[in-house]
Design a protein around this motif. Sequence first.
Motif, PDB file in Angstrom:
ATOM      1  N   GLU A 189       0.815  -1.209   0.000  1.00  0.00           N
ATOM      2  CA  GLU A 189       0.000   0.000   0.000  1.00  0.00           C
ATOM      3  C   GLU A 189       0.857   1.271   0.000  1.00  0.00           C
ATOM      4  O   GLU A 189       0.461   2.308  -0.539  1.00  0.00           O
ATOM      5  N   ILE A 190       2.033   1.190   0.609  1.00  0.00           N
ATOM      6  CA  ILE A 190       2.913   2.366   0.666  1.00  0.00           C
ATOM      7  C   ILE A 190       3.393   2.733  -0.733  1.00  0.00           C
ATOM      8  O   ILE A 190       3.403   3.910  -1.121  1.00  0.00           O
ATOM      9  N   TYR A 191       3.765   1.710  -1.511  1.00  0.00           N
ATOM     10  CA  TYR A 191       4.211   1.964  -2.887  1.00  0.00           C
ATOM     11  C   TYR A 191       3.049   2.427  -3.762  1.00  0.00           C
ATOM     12  O   TYR A 191       3.226   3.258  -4.660  1.00  0.00           O
ATOM     13  N   GLU A 192       1.866   1.883  -3.506  1.00  0.00           N
ATOM     14  CA  GLU A 192       0.680   2.305  -4.261  1.00  0.00           C
ATOM     15  C   GLU A 192       0.370   3.777  -3.995  1.00  0.00           C
ATOM     16  O   GLU A 192       0.024   4.532  -4.914  1.00  0.00           O
ATOM     17  N   ALA A 193       0.509   4.185  -2.738  1.00  0.00           N
ATOM     18  CA  ALA A 193       0.284   5.589  -2.384  1.00  0.00           C
ATOM     19  C   ALA A 193       1.331   6.488  -3.053  1.00  0.00           C
ATOM     20  O   ALA A 193       1.009   7.598  -3.516  1.00  0.00           O
TER      21      ALA A 193
END
Length: 296
Positions: A189-193
């Motif tokens: 999710e961090i990379y998606e954000a």
Amino acid sequence: MKKENKVLKVLKPYFLIAPAMIGIFLFSIYPIFKLVSMSFYNINQLNPSRTRFVGLDNYKKVFALESFHKALSNTAVYTLFSVIFILSLAVLMAVWLGRKSSKMNSITQTAIFTPHIISMISIALIWIWLMDPNYGLLNVILKALGLKPLKWLQSSDTSLMSITLVSIWKSVGYYTILLIAALQNIPAEIYEAADLDNAGKFTTLRKITFPMISPQIFFSLIVMTIGSFKVFETVRVMTNGGPNNSTNTLVFMIYEEVFQNARVGHGAAVGVVLVAIVAVLTAIYFYGLAKKVHYQ
């Protein structure tokens, strides 16, 4: 009865860690104190009754030896280049292999990790053949590329570099796998954000990836430094400290002083110096870098 249960509850953790603490004391703490004690004596192994206290005399004699200064500088150079190259290559390969899961990546990870599980003695013997100046494979490759062949282990100019190269080749896979495991634990999710914020690859690497794997990098840095200062097998098998003391290291000097020159006090003094250097470097790492480590 309740009071008794309360006491047992308080003492239970200490009973559980007691075996580990006894092991640490017997195999880590006590040997260090014994080493320091031995460094103040002129020890006669054949006739212990002739062992005598000499104070700082062993340290004075060791510091006056040219071989000690050479061993210290060789160890420092070896450690510096080993740590820099191993850590840099491990981070680069982990970033390259860790983000995507594929069969080729799995094969590559297995291939680079394999040297770590092979005995250092076996690896050293193989590399001695590879680095032979007359028929070694490395010089065959250099000649095929039109380059000048090297003497590798037979020259004072290239011997330490050759030892360092072997250690890098053996160790880089272990730290790569360690960092890959850290990368795979970063929430997607961090990379998606970051993608939604249009963050570039370099920014993502600098602001997300490196901070998130910083505990593993910090751990690797400390373990690598301590391991590099303890280098022995590679030197003993490949060069025996030569040529002209160009690959002599602190641990190899301890071996020579104790087992070849029968000067146990001198060896103990060098050992104390080695422990002190590692302790100071570790303290510097914790003081200078621990605050920059991002713990989740």
